[in-house]
Design an enzyme around this catalytic site. Structure first.
Site, PDB file in Angstrom:
ATOM      1  N   GLY A 256     -92.901  -6.666   1.937  1.00 58.77           N
ATOM      2  CA  GLY A 256     -93.291  -5.299   2.004  1.00 58.77           C
ATOM      3  C   GLY A 256     -94.800  -4.923   2.575  1.00 58.77           C
ATOM      4  O   GLY A 256     -95.034  -3.893   2.815  1.00 58.77           O
ATOM      5  N   GLU A 290     -92.153 -12.492  -0.186  1.00 57.76           N
ATOM      6  CA  GLU A 290     -91.176 -12.667   0.951  1.00 57.76           C
ATOM      7  C   GLU A 290     -91.448 -11.785   2.017  1.00 57.76           C
ATOM      8  O   GLU A 290     -90.775 -10.853   2.236  1.00 57.76           O
ATOM      9  CB  GLU A 290     -89.662 -12.120   0.433  1.00 57.76           C
ATOM     10  N   PRO A 291     -92.679 -11.942   2.740  1.00 50.62           N
ATOM     11  CA  PRO A 291     -93.037 -10.787   3.506  1.00 50.62           C
ATOM     12  C   PRO A 291     -92.068 -11.138   4.976  1.00 50.62           C
ATOM     13  O   PRO A 291     -91.791 -12.236   5.345  1.00 50.62           O
ATOM     14  CB  PRO A 291     -94.312 -11.261   3.899  1.00 50.62           C
ATOM     15  N   GLY A 292     -91.750 -10.023   5.668  1.00 51.60           N
ATOM     16  CA  GLY A 292     -91.160 -10.337   7.135  1.00 51.60           C
ATOM     17  C   GLY A 292     -92.189  -9.798   8.170  1.00 51.60           C
ATOM     18  O   GLY A 292     -92.781 -10.437   8.707  1.00 51.60           O
ATOM     19  N   ARG A 329     -86.390   1.625  15.802  1.00 50.33           N
ATOM     20  CA  ARG A 329     -87.388   2.224  14.446  1.00 50.33           C
ATOM     21  C   ARG A 329     -87.885   3.524  15.046  1.00 50.33           C
ATOM     22  O   ARG A 329     -87.956   4.286  14.121  1.00 50.33           O
ATOM     23  CB  ARG A 329     -88.449   1.182  14.643  1.00 50.33           C
ATOM     24  N   TYR A 333     -86.909   5.984  11.873  1.00 48.34           N
ATOM     25  CA  TYR A 333     -87.801   6.103  10.841  1.00 48.34           C
ATOM     26  C   TYR A 333     -89.168   7.113  11.622  1.00 48.34           C
ATOM     27  O   TYR A 333     -89.992   7.315  10.772  1.00 48.34           O
ATOM     28  CB  TYR A 333     -88.393   4.714  10.261  1.00 48.34           C
ATOM     29  N   CYS A 360     -77.577   8.011  25.434  1.00 40.35           N
ATOM     30  CA  CYS A 360     -77.146   9.276  25.417  1.00 40.35           C
ATOM     31  C   CYS A 360     -77.129   9.718  23.901  1.00 40.35           C
ATOM     32  O   CYS A 360     -75.943  10.142  23.323  1.00 40.35           O
ATOM     33  CB  CYS A 360     -75.756   9.246  25.874  1.00 40.35           C
ATOM     34  N   GLU A 361     -78.209   9.820  23.217  1.00 39.02           N
ATOM     35  CA  GLU A 361     -78.598  10.576  21.904  1.00 39.02           C
ATOM     36  C   GLU A 361     -80.016  11.256  22.284  1.00 39.02           C
ATOM     37  O   GLU A 361     -80.868  10.728  22.742  1.00 39.02           O
ATOM     38  CB  GLU A 361     -78.714   9.581  20.890  1.00 39.02           C
ATOM     39  N   TYR A 389     -88.108  -6.409  12.877  1.00 42.20           N
ATOM     40  CA  TYR A 389     -87.256  -5.191  12.929  1.00 42.20           C
ATOM     41  C   TYR A 389     -86.879  -4.577  14.655  1.00 42.20           C
ATOM     42  O   TYR A 389     -86.700  -3.348  14.523  1.00 42.20           O
ATOM     43  CB  TYR A 389     -87.536  -4.196  11.928  1.00 42.20           C
TER      44      TYR A 389
END
Ligand code: LLP
Length: 448
Positions: A256, A290-292, A329, A333, A360-361, A389
């Site tokens: 996190g 557990e970092p990503g 992302r 978000y 097409c969004e 990500y």
């Protein structure tokens, strides 16, 4: 401690703020490779990562955590490319996985089961079995039902499963609602008050080896104070369980730690280590984090080409060949990734552009950026902070190929995942005889 800096939105073409991302002779380079040179052989859009940035981040984090004795398990979901996993594994990293697919990736990357933690809220029995077969370090269990499944599977295999219980500490991580995991209304973990009974049950089951507790309160955490609250709660729980005669030898502190997508420094891992020291260090447990994102986010860019510049009454929109399927992302978000033109503008002219993808969004918009040089069709741009990500969340929506991934190391680069072709996707779709006959045009006409 640990400056972790990335390109700024406001100074495209200026100081990128990143050691590995620099302008030389007005061209953007990653380490010592000109990104435009890569784009001449690898069609855009593609992801490009700096080995040096990943190595430096890992070494910085592990050095900060060494005094508190915490080891690192990289969260594979942030970037699951085998070469990235291999690079981290060579540095000594373990892995945190959330599916059978991620497990196989970690194993292929050379990480032994004994250095892999299996997290995730819904593990299939087949995935649990495979994890036990490869000697998984620990399975983080998220509910009583899942605990029962692990008992069953371990019993059938005749092994003892090392399990930790994931605690939901009911702490607000102060992050985006869609990546918050530690509040009681979130689907993750087991409520603090339910842990003693469940740990007692695990302790009584001959199929299980209850090793301790796990916690993960959310992602992209920049103000680190929620960690203090969560880890203090875990420490209280450890003392309570031990007072009931239940042994706890490991704590998995989750991931996190946040990075800055705009400018400035990312979360300070020295401060994070201090929180670990002050909350859980004296419990005499093996500690893991557990970092990503913190390890790989700043190390990557998504390279794209301008297709068209579209003028409307109130704005100029640059349509690029990367879309929300490549980098989700911004659409999910509202994230804003910095934009860097691959070539600086000699005159220093600046324009404001909205940058949009071709999907097409209406949500396929990367954002509105000030101070960009004049852009024309064929110009190339890099979205920064795209190493976490990005590729791992990409999809083939709108019939779009998964983008290639490239790794740079010093003055060398190589394609570490080829672009997935439409042919490869079509090959998965087999039109069998009965489908052909029952959905013939005649049948469809009758159905209508
Ligand atoms: N451990 C567990 C159990 C997790 O669920 C996660 C992330 C991590 C570790 C790693 O978190 P990190 O250090 O990377 O923040 N797609 C979102 C992020 C989702 C994170 C999910 N869990 C985004 O693009 O912001």
């Amino acid at each position: 401690m640990a400056e972790h800096v990335m390109a700024t939105v406001d100074t495209p073409g200026g100081d990128t703020g990143s050691k590995q991302l620099v302008y030389r002779d007005e061209a953007l380079e990653i380490e010592r490779v000109c990104i435009d040179t890569i784009a001449r052989t690898v069609p855009t859009p593609f992801y490009c990562y700096s080995s040096d940035a990943i190595r430096t981040a890992y070494l910085t984090l592990s050095a900060a955590l060494k005094p508190v004795g915490a080891s690192v398990c990289f969260a594979v979901k942030a970037n699951a490319n085998l070469s990235v996993l291999g690079l981290l594994a060579d540095l000594g990293s373990g892995m945190d996985i959330v599916s059978g697919g991620e497990l196989e990736r970690a194993l292929v990357a050379g990480v032994p089961g004994s250095k892999i933690i299996f997290s995730g809220v819904g593990k299939k029995r087949s995935e649990i079995a495979r994890a036990l077969e490869v000697g998984i370090h620990q399975i983080n269990v998220e509910s009583e039902a899942e605990l029962d499944a692990v008992i069953d599977v371990a019993g059938a295999l005749g092994v003892r499963a090392p399990v930790a219980l994931r605690v939901n500490p009911d702490v607000d991580a102060g992050t985006h609602a869609k990546i918050s995991t530690g509040k009681k209304e979130d689907k993750f973990g087991i409520a603090v008050q339910d842990i003693p009974a469940l740990y007692t049950k695990a302790f009584a089951a001959p199929e299980l080896d209850p090793v301790g507790l796990a916690v993960h309160i959310g992602s992209q955490i920049l103000d680190l104070s929620p960690y203090r609250a969560a880890y203090s709660r875990i420490a209280d729980l450890v003392r309570l369980l031990r007072s009931q005669g239940l042994p706890i030898r490991r704590l998995d502190l989750g991931g996190g730690i946040g990075i800055r997508y705009d400018h400035g420094t990312s979360a300070d891992v020295g401060e994070y280590a201090m929180i670990v020291r002050e909350t859980v260090r004296n419990l005499d447990c093996e500690l893991t984090v557990e970092p990503g994102r913190w390890l790989v986010g700043p190390a990557g860019v998504l390279v794209t080409e301008v297709l068209y510049v579209k003028k409307t009454a109130d704005r100029l929109t640059v349509i690029v060949d990367a879309g929300m399927n490549d980098l989700m992302r911004p659409a999910i978000y509202g994230a804003v990734h910095p934009v860097l033109p691959l070539k600086q503008d000699r005159q220093g002219n600046s324009h404001t552009y909205q940058i949009a993808g071709p999907v097409c969004e209406s949500s396929d918009i990367f954002g509105t950026y000030r101070d960009l040089p004049p852009l024309r069709s064929g110009d190339r741009l890099a979205f920064g902070c795209a190493g976490a990500y990005g590729a791992s969340m990409a999809s083939t929506y709108n019939g779009r190929d998964l983008a290639a991934e490239v790794l740079v190391d010093g003055d060398r680069f190589r394609v570490i995942r080829r672009r997935q072709t439409t042919e490869a996707l079509l090959a998965l779709e087999d039109e069998t005889e009965w489908q052909v006959s029952s959905h013939s045009p005649t049948d469809l006409r009758h159905a209508c």
